[in-house]
Motif scaffolding. Structure first.
Motif, PDB file in Angstrom:
ATOM      1  N   ILE A   1      -4.679  -1.031  -4.686  1.00  0.00           N
ATOM      2  CA  ILE A   1      -4.851  -1.751  -3.421  1.00  0.00           C
ATOM      3  C   ILE A   1      -6.326  -1.985  -3.127  1.00  0.00           C
ATOM      4  O   ILE A   1      -6.770  -3.105  -2.913  1.00  0.00           O
ATOM      5  N   ASN A   2      -7.086  -0.886  -3.119  1.00  0.00           N
ATOM      6  CA  ASN A   2      -8.458  -0.977  -2.628  1.00  0.00           C
ATOM      7  C   ASN A   2      -9.401  -1.626  -3.620  1.00  0.00           C
ATOM      8  O   ASN A   2     -10.442  -2.141  -3.236  1.00  0.00           O
ATOM      9  N   PHE A   3      -9.042  -1.602  -4.869  1.00  0.00           N
ATOM     10  CA  PHE A   3      -9.937  -2.222  -5.843  1.00  0.00           C
ATOM     11  C   PHE A   3      -9.396  -3.568  -6.297  1.00  0.00           C
ATOM     12  O   PHE A   3      -9.985  -4.608  -6.025  1.00  0.00           O
TER      13      PHE A   3
ATOM     14  N   ALA B   1      -3.623   3.919  -4.555  1.00  0.00           N
ATOM     15  CA  ALA B   1      -4.679   3.392  -3.680  1.00  0.00           C
ATOM     16  C   ALA B   1      -5.697   2.572  -4.459  1.00  0.00           C
ATOM     17  O   ALA B   1      -6.241   1.591  -3.956  1.00  0.00           O
TER      18      ALA B   1
ATOM     19  N   PRO C   1       0.798  -1.228   0.000  1.00  0.00           N
ATOM     20  CA  PRO C   1       0.000   0.000   0.000  1.00  0.00           C
ATOM     21  C   PRO C   1       0.827   1.273   0.000  1.00  0.00           C
ATOM     22  O   PRO C   1       0.334   2.322  -0.426  1.00  0.00           O
TER      23      PRO C   1
ATOM     24  N   PRO D   1     -10.224   2.286   4.260  1.00  0.00           N
ATOM     25  CA  PRO D   1     -10.305   1.322   3.149  1.00  0.00           C
ATOM     26  C   PRO D   1      -9.153   0.324   3.160  1.00  0.00           C
ATOM     27  O   PRO D   1      -9.354  -0.859   2.871  1.00  0.00           O
ATOM     28  N   VAL D   2      -7.928   0.804   3.533  1.00  0.00           N
ATOM     29  CA  VAL D   2      -6.784  -0.090   3.454  1.00  0.00           C
ATOM     30  C   VAL D   2      -6.874  -1.204   4.495  1.00  0.00           C
ATOM     31  O   VAL D   2      -6.298  -2.275   4.323  1.00  0.00           O
ATOM     32  N   SER D   3      -7.645  -0.978   5.573  1.00  0.00           N
ATOM     33  CA  SER D   3      -7.749  -2.017   6.599  1.00  0.00           C
ATOM     34  C   SER D   3      -8.458  -3.249   6.044  1.00  0.00           C
ATOM     35  O   SER D   3      -8.204  -4.375   6.475  1.00  0.00           O
ATOM     36  N   LEU D   4      -9.354  -3.037   5.055  1.00  0.00           N
ATOM     37  CA  LEU D   4     -10.016  -4.191   4.434  1.00  0.00           C
ATOM     38  C   LEU D   4      -8.995  -5.036   3.680  1.00  0.00           C
ATOM     39  O   LEU D   4      -9.051  -6.267   3.687  1.00  0.00           O
ATOM     40  N   TYR D   5      -8.059  -4.328   3.041  1.00  0.00           N
ATOM     41  CA  TYR D   5      -6.998  -5.040   2.325  1.00  0.00           C
ATOM     42  C   TYR D   5      -6.205  -5.899   3.292  1.00  0.00           C
ATOM     43  O   TYR D   5      -5.964  -7.076   3.035  1.00  0.00           O
TER      44      TYR D   5
ATOM     45  N   TRP E   1     -16.717  -4.509   1.803  1.00  0.00           N
ATOM     46  CA  TRP E   1     -16.090  -3.801   0.684  1.00  0.00           C
ATOM     47  C   TRP E   1     -17.147  -3.162  -0.217  1.00  0.00           C
ATOM     48  O   TRP E   1     -17.025  -2.024  -0.633  1.00  0.00           O
TER      49      TRP E   1
ATOM     50  N   THR F   1      -7.696  -5.954  -3.069  1.00  0.00           N
ATOM     51  CA  THR F   1      -8.677  -6.399  -2.074  1.00  0.00           C
ATOM     52  C   THR F   1      -9.626  -7.420  -2.694  1.00  0.00           C
ATOM     53  O   THR F   1      -9.909  -8.467  -2.103  1.00  0.00           O
TER      54      THR F   1
END
Lengths: 352, 342
Positions: free
Chosen positions: A33-35, A30, A25, A162-166, A234, A38
């Motif tokens: 990572i987030n799309f 971003a 990350p 959002p990054v915590s979901l990753y 998500w 994840t």
């Protein structure tokens, strides 16, 4: 680590990969990572349960995406306080998580028990029927969803960024990968693999074959449910169309692209799929040859067709074959399912 | 396994069937149909719905089970062939009548329905045979690989049909000669459904004659029992496989045309009819024509009766009863009613 270098090398490679993924990350955009990542990790997690059941149990299940969806629907039903659809229980998010996982696991136990006396093709067909019936259950029963699904689902406070979901998806994926591999060496995992190869012998040795299959399916359902929770956090919403026959086939396709007898293949296949669905339309000249976003399924279908025609072991299988060319060919779980089926038929004949 | 444990699911199934009969006969007062004693007409109509829908199910599923019975190929593209035939037939019918929309039944002669049906079914049969020759002939015996190959073909065909025929529902029009209503116990009933049942019965009889009264049918039945032996007798089993695949895909096509006349054709119809065929053969037993008939009747009965005889506020739960039927049959016979672990 018993015998030496390959095991060490595999462990080192995994550790390196995990370090890279943890650091990722801070170096890439971003969006990636987030799309992309994840989504890759959560679909990979669900696809890994297909691999788990196929590799150890000889059971190719199409119901994994249904269980993935059941967890999402149940979380949405329990966590929402008010809304036009669903139960709106208004529970604490973590209570909702526990509820979703409990329901998913119970559903997996029930479905697994019902299918536990079949394998191979029958298993594939029966679980496909589960998947479609599950879709209709959520589409028709308005108390728990209805055709337009449940919207504005919030995730727990802890996972607000959002990054915590990753990182959640990454942690669960690593745990599932290590857990499934370790399980293969436990008494349960060995018994399961024995039943895949020769259920008659295992039954006569006193093992309860249907029970082992049921428990394996239950575990697979639980892990798929974990992936489903990440998915609903998500997405923020879930509707029946997202667990219909199309997405169900996509998950199997992910497992098949990667290689249905390799755990790594689940995440590899998920990455290939997500990257293709995200970036294919950006490729130069892609419009010229008539491949637009709308024709994406044709491309995916053709790729799977090609893989199945050339090498049923998928990308991981091809890589594996290149790496260890001189040694003996590995036996794919997909091939052994036929033998399992033949063997279980023998078992039934003896039974009668 | 002890005898009692084995008999338990059979007893449970019998108890469920008896309970359902008592419910429909005497107790179902708060339902859309009402009890049989109060509303005999509604019961007769529901029963007719069940049998006519079972006819359609049988036509679609018999092709699926025929192919599996001989070749052990689970043709996941069965639903796609069903939909393809429907689209082709709708197109041919529109060309024959000379109108693309608002075709009235009175403008459709028997030939304007029969010729499109044969054209659609033949198209499905040709595509099916090509699939078999190109993708399934050389990997015979690798059941799972074949199933996945046909699944991939389904994904491609669904996308290509969406491109070719669009996303709107299309409808085949029944011939005017059979589009009437008759009165049964004071209820109006469409004769087109009876016509559909008639077509299904004709197909069933032809299939039976083919399999039981011709030389080729004899070879097919022998192949179902022991492929190696048939091969050993010097019969060209490759040719037999191709013919049976042609016939199975043709049956899917006939089912598709009947389905398009009955309920229209749209994207998604392929998946729905793959599901219907799977449910029928899982209940009836894979590879058995008798099983396909029994499975169609049972599944058709549940599909027709559950919305009519569930309490009104629970009609949405009808789909659960389909699952219940499946669960009940599998608990008693894991390989279906007439299936055998061969």
């Amino acid at each position: 680590m018993r015998s030496g270098s390959p095991v060490y090398r595999r462990g080192a490679a995994l550790a390196l990969l995990v370090v890279v993924l943890i650091a990722l990350p801070s170096v890439v955009p971003a969006f990636f990572i987030n799309f992309v990542m994840t989504q890759t990790l959560m679909l990979g997690l669900a696809a890994a349960t297909i691999v788990f059941l196929a590799k150890y149990g000889g059971m190719v299940s199409l119901a994994q995406f249904l269980l993935f969806g059941v967890a999402g629907f149940m979380y949405g039903n329990a966590a929402l306080e008010a809304g036009s659809r669903g139960l709106n229980l208004g529970w604490h998010p973590w209570a909702a998580v526990a509820f979703a996982l409990a329901v998913t696991t119970a559903a997996a136990f029930l479905l697994g028990a019902l299918a536990s006396r079949t394998t191979g093709l029958y298993y594939l067909m029966l679980t496909l029927v589960y998947a479609v019936i599950g879709y209709f259950v959520f589409a028709q029963i308005t108390e728990i969803s209805g055709p337009s699904g449940i919207t504005s689902i919030k995730r727990p406070e802890l996972l607000a960024a959002p990054v915590s979901l990753y990182y959640t998806a990454l942690g669960l994926s690593v745990l599932a990968y290590l857990g499934f591999r370790a399980l293969g060496r436990t008494a349960f995992g060995l018994a399961l693999q024995g039943m895949r190869d020769d259920p008659v012998r295992m039954a006569s040795l006193g093992f309860n074959v249907p029970l082992h299959r049921t428990l394996a399916f239950t575990l697979g359902g639980f892990v798929a449910g974990l992936g489903g929770l990440v998915n609903v956090w998500w997405n923020g919403q879930i509707d029946p169309a997202s667990i219909g026959i199309g997405p169900t086939l996509i998950l199997l396709i992910i497992a098949v692209i990667g290689g249905v007898s390799y755990f790594e293949g689940a995440w590899l296949g998920a990455f290939v799929y997500v990257a293709m669905s995200t970036y294919l339309r950006d490729l130069p000249l892609i419009d010229r040859i008539g491949i637009t976003e709308a024709r994406f399924n044709t491309v995916i279908g053709a790729i799977v067709l090609l893989i199945m025609v050339l090498s049923p072991q998928g990308l991981a299988g091809i890589a594996d074959r290149l790496r260890r060319r001189p040694t003996r060919p590995r036996r794919p779980a997909a091939g052994s399912a036929d033998e399992t089926e033949a063997a279980i038929r023998r078992a039934q004949l003896i039974d009668e | 396994m002890t005898a009692t444990r084995r008999r338990l699911p059979v007893l449970a199934a019998a108890a469920v069937a008896a309970a359902a009969a008592v419910w429909v006969l005497f107790l179902a007062t708060d339902t859309p149909a009402g009890t049989v004693l109060d509303e005999p007409g509604a019961f007769v109509v529901t029963a007719l719905d069940a049998v006519t829908f079972a006819g359609l199910l049988f036509v679609a599923a018999s092709g699926f089970t025929l192919i599996f019975g001989l070749m052990r190929t689970v043709n996941m593209a069965h639903g796609s062939l069903f939909l393809l035939a429907a689209y082709v037939a709708v197109g041919v019918q529109q060309a024959m009548v000379g109108k693309t929309r608002n075709i009235d039944a009175s403008e459709v002669g028997i030939a304007d329905w029969l010729v499109p049906m044969l054209a659609g079914a033949t198209a499905a049969a040709v595509v099916g045979t090509v699939i078999q020759q190109v993708f399934l002939q050389w990997n015979e015996g690798q059941e799972l690989r074949q199933a996945l190959i046909t699944l991939a073909i389904t994904v491609v065909l669904a996308d290509q049909m969406l491109r070719e025929f669009g996303g709107l529902a299309q409808r085949m029009v029944w011939p005017g000669a059979v589009t009437h209503f008759i009165t049964i116990f004071g209820q109006r009933y469409a004769t087109t459904r009876l016509f559909m049942l008639g077509v299904a019965v004709v197909i069933g009889v032809l299939l039976w004659l083919w399999l039981n009264r011709t030389r080729l049918g004899m070879v097919v039945r022998a192949g179902v029992d022991d492929r190696q032996m048939v091969r050993g007798l010097g019969i060209n089993i490759r040719l037999v496989f191709a013919v049976v695949f042609f016939a199975g895909a043709f049956l899917a096509g006939v089912g598709g045309v009947l389905g398009a006349s009955f309920a229209g054709a749209a994207p998604g119809t392929d998946g729905a009819w793959l599901l219907n065929s799977l449910v029928v053969v899982i209940i009836g037993g894979l590879g058995s024509i008798k099983g396909a008939a029994a499975g169609s009747l049972l599944y058709g009965t549940v599909v027709a009766f559950s919305p009519a005889y569930l309490p009104s506020q629970y009609s949405f739960y009808a789909i659960i009863l389909t699952f219940g039927l499946l669960a009940l049959v599998l608990a008693v016979r894991p390989y279906g009613l007439y299936g055998r672990p061969a």
